[in-house]
Scaffold this active site. Structure first.
Site, PDB file in Angstrom:
ATOM      1  N   ASP A   1       8.955   2.755  16.902  1.00  9.64           N
ATOM      2  CA  ASP A   1      10.558   2.074  16.930  1.00  9.64           C
ATOM      3  C   ASP A   1      10.508   0.991  17.651  1.00  9.64           C
ATOM      4  O   ASP A   1      10.118   0.833  18.988  1.00  9.64           O
ATOM      5  CB  ASP A   1      11.228   3.225  17.577  1.00  9.64           C
ATOM      6  CG  ASP A   1      12.815   2.763  17.106  1.00  9.64           C
ATOM      7  OD1 ASP A   1      13.073   1.668  16.414  1.00  9.64           O
ATOM      8  OD2 ASP A   1      13.717   3.340  17.618  1.00  9.64           O
TER       9      ASP A   1
ATOM     10  N   ASP B   1      12.235  -2.171  11.065  1.00  8.78           N
ATOM     11  CA  ASP B   1      11.614  -2.160  12.660  1.00  8.78           C
ATOM     12  C   ASP B   1      11.119  -0.807  13.105  1.00  8.78           C
ATOM     13  O   ASP B   1      11.240  -0.458  14.001  1.00  8.78           O
ATOM     14  CB  ASP B   1      12.817  -2.630  13.602  1.00  8.78           C
ATOM     15  CG  ASP B   1      14.111  -1.787  13.515  1.00  8.78           C
ATOM     16  OD1 ASP B   1      14.146  -1.010  12.741  1.00  8.78           O
ATOM     17  OD2 ASP B   1      14.893  -2.116  14.361  1.00  8.78           O
ATOM     18  N   GLU B   2      10.983   0.239  11.873  1.00 12.94           N
ATOM     19  CA  GLU B   2      10.578   1.385  12.328  1.00 12.94           C
ATOM     20  C   GLU B   2       9.748   1.966  11.152  1.00 12.94           C
ATOM     21  O   GLU B   2      10.023   1.923   9.960  1.00 12.94           O
ATOM     22  CB  GLU B   2      11.478   2.484  12.778  1.00 12.94           C
ATOM     23  CG  GLU B   2      12.681   2.828  11.725  1.00 12.94           C
ATOM     24  CD  GLU B   2      13.787   3.663  12.016  1.00 12.94           C
ATOM     25  OE1 GLU B   2      13.311   4.756  12.821  1.00 12.94           O
ATOM     26  OE2 GLU B   2      14.989   3.426  11.778  1.00 12.94           O
TER      27      GLU B   2
END
EC number: 2.7.7.7
Length: 435
Positions: A19, A116-117
């Site tokens: 993350d 973003d993860e």
């Protein structure tokens, strides 16, 4: 002396959840450290309009009381030195590709959940070290090579890996095992369990279920009576059980959709048309990126009281053109919704997808000469956007002085489209790693 293989279960899995921390702001800091490092920053959908909403903010800004969802004016009032940055999704996608390229070196089982993860199944990655060593290597490489912070959860399943990555931010690594769940999670409120939102937590409170531990011990039949099959899932999740696999998300979609929650309710048809035009443009672009064509257009409408309806219509021929998708979406809206009713969310989903090379495109008798011209123009527009960003080419209908334009800047432009490159074959982006 133990070797790396001894740290892996004989039958179970080892899952990482990576993350990125305050991703958008961190990307800008990595690009211009002398300008943004250790300063309060925020990315907002509309900087010039003080009604623009803050999408994310740096940890320095959070310490000054800034939070996601504030308007720019509220943020500047609380923190006058706040640096407000307009989003640059072209840049974010570049960094997203780069950090996932690093992660991909440790396992082919990478599932991107957003820009973003991502999840990684490293059960078969013993050659790179123990699970903690792999997590530390990935975290350190992302920091050294890209200048970005991230948190990583290490667990036997996706649910606990996700919750583990949230426990230490920024730059944390957390191991969360099933045997840790009673000690670390059971005293927390139900809405802290990933997958349970505020409204579901309120419904659980009416059943006198307030904590994750109480949910873990609840009568499964009562949960199923109240929530359907989700009730059984909730009880298993509260006990730390999750069997869902990490799947390579670069496979083709069965459907392609975009929804946007509006910053304010709208009801005027011209406002609806503007949103629909942006949505149609983006789903069509995603369709073309995956070399697909669609037969069915579905719209989603959600009211301020959170009631949701969907309506769909199949087209006479398959399409990849935004104008045809937009036209059908607006027609569905007019047919099934009255202009005096406000809406909070709008969406367009394309269904019945077929590979473009297999699609027998039955060109209209009066359109067959124009079709190659349309496709040529569309290709040029797509190339411009790939190179210069999503806002490089806009149609007149997307432009407005209305504050709700911020939905074009963030909510619509650059959500699902941001992760489509992860479904494409590696090698299409020879410059994906940042130099």
């Amino acid at each position: 002396m133990k070797n790396a293989a001894d740290y892996y279960p004989a039958k179970g899995r080892v899952i990482l959840h990576v993350d990125m921390n305050a991703f958008y702001c961190s990307v800008h800091e990595a690009e211009e450290p002398e300008k943004y490092r250790n300063r309060p920053t925020a990315v907002a959908g509309s900087v010039e309009l003080r009604k623009g909403v803050i999408v994310t903010c740096s940890y320095t800004a959070r310490k000054r009381g800034i939070s996601t969802g504030m308007t720019v004016s509220q943020g500047l009032k609380k923190c006058p030195e706040l640096l407000v940055i307009q989003p640059d999704f072209h840049l974010y996608r570049k960094y997203s590709r780069a950090f996932m390229d690093i992660a991909y070196e440790y396992t082919p089982l990478l599932q991107a959940m957003s820009i973003d993860e991502c999840y990684l199944d490293i059960t078969g990655s013993k050659q790179f070290g123990t699970p903690l060593e792999i997590a530390a290597q990935i975290q350190q490489r992302i920091k050294d090579e890209l200048g970005l912070p991230c948190s990583i959860g290490v667990a036997p399943n996706k649910l606990l890996a996700k919750m583990g990555s949230d426990m230490k931010k920024p730059n944390g690594i957390t191991v969360l095992r099933i045997r840790d769940v009673p000690r670390l999670l059971w005293d927390k409120p139900c809405n802290e369990l990933f997958g349970i939102g505020r409204k579901t937590a309120e419904k659980l409170k009416k059943m006198r279920i307030y904590t994750i531990g109480q949910l873990a011990a609840a009568d499964e039949n009562k949960l199923i009576d109240r929530f359907g099959v989700a009730g059984a899932w909730m009880k298993r999740a509260a006990n730390g059980i999750d069997d869902s696999p990490v799947t390579d998300e670069r496979e083709k979609n069965k459907s392609i959709g975009h929804t946007t929650t509006l910053p304010a309710d709208i009801s005027r048809m011209e406002d609806v048309q503007r949103v629909m035009l942006n949505l149609a443009d983006q789903v069509a672009r995603r369709l073309r990126r995956q070399q697909l064509m669609a037969q069915t257009v579905q719209i989603t409408i959600r009211t301020p009281d959170m009631k949701t309806i969907t309506r769909s219509q199949s087209l006479e021929t398959v399409t990849e053109q935004a104008e045809e998708i937009y036209r059908e979406a607006c027609e569905l809206y007019r047919r099934h919704w009255s202009e005096d009713k406000p809406v909070r969310l709008l969406g367009i989903t394309l269904q019945n997808l077929v590979p473009k090379e297999e699609a027998a495109l039955q060109l209209d008798l009066f359109d067959y000469e124009e079709q190659p011209k349309k496709e040529s123009l569309t290709r040029v527009m797509d190339m411009l956007r790939d190179k210069f960003g999503e806002n490089a080419v806009l149609t007149a209908g997307m432009l407005t002085d209305d504050p709700s334009a911020l939905i074009r800047d963030h909510k619509i432009r650059g959500t699902s489209l941001q992760t489509d490159f992860l479904r494409e074959q590696k090698g299409n982006y020879p410059d994906s790693r940042l130099e």
